[in-house]
Write a protein that holds these residues in place. Structure first.
Motif, mmCIF file in Angstrom:
data_model
loop_
_atom_site.group_PDB
_atom_site.id
_atom_site.type_symbol
_atom_site.label_atom_id
_atom_site.label_comp_id
_atom_site.label_asym_id
_atom_site.label_seq_id
_atom_site.Cartn_x
_atom_site.Cartn_y
_atom_site.Cartn_z
ATOM 1 N N ASP A 79 -74.112 14.284 46.797
ATOM 2 C CA ASP A 79 -74.512 14.174 45.495
ATOM 3 C C ASP A 79 -74.456 15.365 44.674
ATOM 4 O OD1 ASP A 79 -74.281 11.266 46.498
ATOM 5 O OD2 ASP A 79 -75.595 11.014 44.565
ATOM 6 N N GLY A 80 -74.120 16.336 44.883
ATOM 7 C CA GLY A 80 -74.097 17.538 43.935
ATOM 8 C C GLY A 80 -74.880 18.831 44.469
ATOM 9 N N LEU A 81 -75.596 18.559 45.555
ATOM 10 C CA LEU A 81 -76.653 19.890 45.975
ATOM 11 C C LEU A 81 -75.897 20.606 47.000
ATOM 12 C CD1 LEU A 81 -79.950 17.779 45.753
ATOM 13 C CD2 LEU A 81 -78.916 19.142 44.004
ATOM 14 N N ILE A 82 -75.053 21.737 46.438
ATOM 15 C CA ILE A 82 -74.290 22.242 47.330
ATOM 16 C C ILE A 82 -74.871 23.200 48.336
ATOM 17 C CG2 ILE A 82 -72.220 23.848 47.339
ATOM 18 C CD1 ILE A 82 -71.965 20.634 46.446
ATOM 19 N N THR A 83 -75.691 24.149 47.750
ATOM 20 C CA THR A 83 -76.446 25.190 48.492
ATOM 21 C C THR A 83 -77.984 24.949 48.314
ATOM 22 O OG1 THR A 83 -76.968 26.567 46.619
ATOM 23 C CG2 THR A 83 -74.783 26.951 47.582
ATOM 24 N N ASP A 84 -78.730 25.569 49.247
ATOM 25 C CA ASP A 84 -80.257 25.249 49.454
ATOM 26 C C ASP A 84 -80.726 25.919 48.115
ATOM 27 O OD1 ASP A 84 -82.635 24.489 50.572
ATOM 28 O OD2 ASP A 84 -83.084 26.707 50.617
ATOM 29 N N ALA A 85 -80.031 26.834 47.534
ATOM 30 C CA ALA A 85 -80.845 27.466 46.491
ATOM 31 C C ALA A 85 -80.794 26.614 45.113
ATOM 32 C CB ALA A 85 -80.089 28.969 45.934
ATOM 33 N N ILE A 86 -79.692 25.917 45.049
ATOM 34 C CA ILE A 86 -79.235 24.833 43.913
ATOM 35 C C ILE A 86 -80.578 23.574 44.342
ATOM 36 C CG2 ILE A 86 -77.925 22.823 42.750
ATOM 37 C CD1 ILE A 86 -75.398 24.617 43.529
ATOM 38 N N LYS A 87 -80.385 23.183 45.337
ATOM 39 C CA LYS A 87 -81.521 22.172 45.853
ATOM 40 C C LYS A 87 -82.851 22.592 45.502
ATOM 41 C CE LYS A 87 -83.082 19.036 49.551
ATOM 42 N NZ LYS A 87 -82.718 18.921 50.979
ATOM 43 N N LEU B 191 -68.197 27.756 47.561
ATOM 44 C CA LEU B 191 -69.403 28.542 47.380
ATOM 45 C C LEU B 191 -70.440 28.173 48.373
ATOM 46 C CD1 LEU B 191 -70.725 29.643 44.649
ATOM 47 C CD2 LEU B 191 -72.153 27.384 44.646
ATOM 48 N N HIS B 192 -71.169 29.432 48.676
ATOM 49 C CA HIS B 192 -72.077 29.333 50.021
ATOM 50 C C HIS B 192 -73.721 29.872 49.232
ATOM 51 C CE1 HIS B 192 -72.168 33.630 50.611
ATOM 52 N NE2 HIS B 192 -70.644 33.705 50.343
ATOM 53 N N HIS B 193 -74.549 29.545 50.007
ATOM 54 C CA HIS B 193 -75.988 29.829 49.680
ATOM 55 C C HIS B 193 -76.053 31.213 49.466
ATOM 56 C CE1 HIS B 193 -80.349 29.556 49.698
ATOM 57 N NE2 HIS B 193 -80.300 30.906 50.410
ATOM 58 N N ALA B 194 -77.078 31.620 48.541
ATOM 59 C CA ALA B 194 -77.250 32.917 48.093
ATOM 60 C C ALA B 194 -78.747 32.912 47.204
ATOM 61 C CB ALA B 194 -76.344 33.784 47.506
ATOM 62 N N SER B 195 -79.553 33.672 47.397
ATOM 63 C CA SER B 195 -80.739 33.558 46.676
ATOM 64 C C SER B 195 -81.326 35.337 46.317
ATOM 65 C CB SER B 195 -81.790 32.894 47.195
ATOM 66 O OG SER B 195 -82.222 33.112 48.402
ATOM 67 N N GLN B 196 -82.120 35.294 45.323
ATOM 68 C CA GLN B 196 -82.669 36.739 45.034
ATOM 69 C C GLN B 196 -83.806 36.938 46.049
ATOM 70 O OE1 GLN B 196 -84.079 35.490 41.013
ATOM 71 N NE2 GLN B 196 -85.450 37.060 41.605
ATOM 72 N N ASP B 197 -83.941 38.095 46.383
ATOM 73 C CA ASP B 197 -85.313 38.475 47.032
ATOM 74 C C ASP B 197 -86.490 38.552 46.481
ATOM 75 O OD1 ASP B 197 -86.450 39.169 49.475
ATOM 76 O OD2 ASP B 197 -86.038 41.451 49.419
ATOM 77 N N PHE B 198 -87.420 38.594 46.857
ATOM 78 C CA PHE B 198 -89.000 38.404 46.315
ATOM 79 C C PHE B 198 -89.581 39.778 46.703
ATOM 80 C CE2 PHE B 198 -88.671 35.548 49.598
ATOM 81 C CZ PHE B 198 -89.820 35.823 50.573
ATOM 82 N N GLU B 199 -90.546 40.200 45.747
ATOM 83 C CA GLU B 199 -91.221 41.425 46.262
ATOM 84 C C GLU B 199 -92.805 41.285 45.855
ATOM 85 O OE1 GLU B 199 -89.193 45.014 44.215
ATOM 86 O OE2 GLU B 199 -87.581 43.322 43.774
ATOM 87 N N GLY B 200 -93.372 40.212 45.747
ATOM 88 C CA GLY B 200 -94.696 40.150 45.239
ATOM 89 C C GLY B 200 -94.690 39.733 43.809
ATOM 90 N N LYS B 201 -96.104 39.808 43.245
ATOM 91 C CA LYS B 201 -96.287 39.802 41.861
ATOM 92 C C LYS B 201 -95.925 40.846 41.088
ATOM 93 C CE LYS B 201 -100.002 38.120 38.623
ATOM 94 N NZ LYS B 201 -99.261 37.160 38.173
ATOM 95 N N LEU B 202 -95.012 40.895 40.200
ATOM 96 C CA LEU B 202 -94.530 41.961 39.632
ATOM 97 C C LEU B 202 -95.012 42.021 38.062
ATOM 98 C CD1 LEU B 202 -90.693 41.876 40.916
ATOM 99 C CD2 LEU B 202 -92.660 43.364 41.628
#
Length: 548
Positions: free
Chosen positions: A400-408, A82-93
């Motif tokens: 100790d279980g925090l595999i990706t930055d998004a999980i952390k 598993l490698h890091h992935a995260s959703q994009d962000f677009e401002g207040k929706l």
């Protein structure tokens, strides 16, 4: 019967092991039978369904990674698949509606603090001695030794006691053997100044030989420390020729508080008309001593809990951080916001992946856009030096279980609770809005806690799963363990154990209320934290530019 696993959000396809689980164990979760394909260590995660290569993994209800290979149902997720992935962000929706927790238990409660002329209330009454440039660090150290020893603000620590013990044995011609430690707190109150909680001496490696922006940002940060209501008076040492000029500092101070009226004594070594450094330091000693007499006249008086200014931070995180200590102090934060108080959360790299949620929680589109702009600028700066938020988890985090930055990050964001976000602040800015503030800092423990103290935090809550001794000179640090094993292993640095949440003995809400009760006692001067007792006064300025 103790719990063996946990699903954090109903939409998650990852489960957290709360204890060590063996391969072949059959897990039943909401009618779904899952046979574990691997040994799953406590704090680590396994899948509720098969995830194909490039498929999505979800925790906390958000995207936390892409599969780099096929992962079977019941399979362990780790860095190899598993490698890091995260959703994009677009401002207040969308608009955000918040229901404050029940605060009736704390509605009429007060704490005994130091009321400042600007309306703020401190939880401590410190005299602060700071240099505008690293060239003055030696003089700061000389002053520290003089005042701490001369006024009885510090006892011998256990290590010093051992050295003295061994010296006496050697002088007597005896065999060397360690003695028993008194385990007394290092920091003590001065009998001469009972209303002064301490004299704090900062040193740093900045102020010159760097770009102009960094020198000005240093002045802004130090001005924030002076405005912080935990500080009663200040002595400042300047060399004279450095970039961080006295005039720049005064400008930043006036921007934060145009009517600043605390005792403030500034000395510039190159402009001193006396003969040498000794005369200069003698004058510093005199004015500082007079200042101590002045701020000792202040007494603690009752103040509403709305006057509290709370910073929240995590460091040395583990796989339990996002389900025990972080949500517990997130509930504390919500309680305080519900009472009209101020809360700050730092470390922007550990908000990666939850930006959209935080933007939607922002009270205005402007606040949301400001936060998004700072996140993108930070990511761009990281990329320019070949780094990225995906590199944030440390070896200890991963183990100790925090595999990706998004999980952390998704777990780290739980410290912010659920209240609306009223402002997004750059490093060195001061929090002026009641409610939840985002403070742009690195994830680095000391850079982040230094930044929140400069933003006006009068108490900081710091959660840890692996153990960290971090403290701050002016903003008392409460250390909370995510698990009971750590609290038992390192009792000298842990103030509150949030492990009972994992065992099911306490709820997040119950623990959050206990933490607020602790904060009230701390803010009233009734107790001190382990970091305060150890004299753990960490200060580190975030230099973002090139040195020249």
């Amino acid at each position: 019967m103790s719990r063996t696993f946990l699903q954090i959000n109903p939409s998650d396809n990852l489960l957290v092991a709360l204890q060590d689980l063996k391969a072949g164990t059959v897990i039943e979760h909401e009618g779904n039978k899952i046979t574990l394909q691997d040994d799953i260590a406590a704090k680590h995660k396994f899948t509720t369904e098969a995830i194909s290569t490039h498929g999505n993994a979800y925790m906390y209800g958000v995207l936390v990674g892409h599969a780099s290979q096929d992962i079977p149902k019941g399979g362990l997720i780790h860095t190899f698949n598993l490698h890091h992935a995260s959703q994009d962000f677009e401002g207040k929706l969308k608009d955000y509606t918040w229901s404050s927790p029940d605060v009736s238990k704390f509605k009429n409660r007060t704490f005994n603090g130091y009321h400042r002329a600007d309306g703020q209330v401190g939880t401590q009454n410190y005299w602060l001695v700071i240099p505008l440039v690293f060239c003055e660090n030696r003089n700061i150290e000389l002053l520290k030794n003089a005042f701490i020893q001369g006024l009885g603000f510090q006892k011998n620590d256990s290590v010093t006691e051992q050295v003295i013990h061994l010296r006496k044995q050697f002088e007597a011609g005896k065999a060397l053997a360690l003695g028993s430690s008194s385990n007394e707190a290092i920091i003590a109150k001065s009998t001469l100044f009972p209303n002064v909680d301490g004299i704090k001496f900062l040193t740093h490696e900045s102020g010159c030989g760097e770009n102009k922006d960094d020198s000005e940002n240093l002045c802004a940060l130090l001005a924030g420390y002076c405005v912080n209501p935990n500080v009663g008076g200040i002595t400042i040492l300047s060399l004279g020729c450095q970039h961080s000029q006295i005039a720049v500092f005064k400008q930043k101070l006036a921007e934060k508080d145009p009517k600043f009226n605390k005792p403030l004594h500034i000395f510039e070594q190159q402009q001193d008309e006396g003969s040498g450094v000794e005369n200069l330091l003698n004058e510093v000693v005199l004015k500082t001593f007079e200042g101590l007499i002045e701020i000792n006249q202040m007494d603690r008086k009752p103040a509403p809990l709305s006057a509290l200014r709370l910073g929240v931070k995590c460091g040395g995180s583990d796989g339990f951080s996002g389900i025990s200590a972080n949500p517990a102090i997130g509930h504390t934060a919500d309680l305080l916001v519900g009472l009209g108080g101020t809360v700050m959360i730092a470390e922007f790299p550990e908000l990666c992946g939850v930006e959209q949620e935080l933007q939607n929680r922002s009270v205005t589109a402007e606040v949301a856009d400001n936060f998004g702009k700072m996140m993108r600028e930070y990511a761009k700066r990281a990329a320019a030096v070949g780094a990225g938020f995906d590199m944030n988890p440390s070896p200890g985090n991963i183990k100790d279980g925090l595999i990706t930055d998004a999980i952390k990050s998704a777990g780290a964001a739980k410290k912010a609770g659920s209240s609306p976000i009223v402002d997004a602040l750059g490093y060195g800015q001061y929090a002026t809005q009641k409610g939840l503030n985002l403070v742009c800092t690195p994830g680095n423990d000391v850079l982040a806690t230094t930044g929140m103290a400069g933003a006006g935090a009068t108490v900081q809550l710091f959660t840890t799963g692996l153990g960290t001794p971090t403290g701050n000179p002016i903003s008392p640090m409460v250390k909370l363990s995510t698990n009971t094993r750590l609290a038992n292993k390192l009792p000298e640095i842990i103030d509150i154990d949030c492990g009972p949440i994992i065992s099911g003995e306490k709820t997040v809400e119950e623990m959050g209320e206990e933490v607020l009760e602790y904060v009230i006692k701390l803010a009233s001067g009734e107790i001190t934290t382990k970091a305060m007792d150890l004299g753990q006064d960490d200060f580190m300025f975030w230099r973002r530019g090139v040195s020249l």
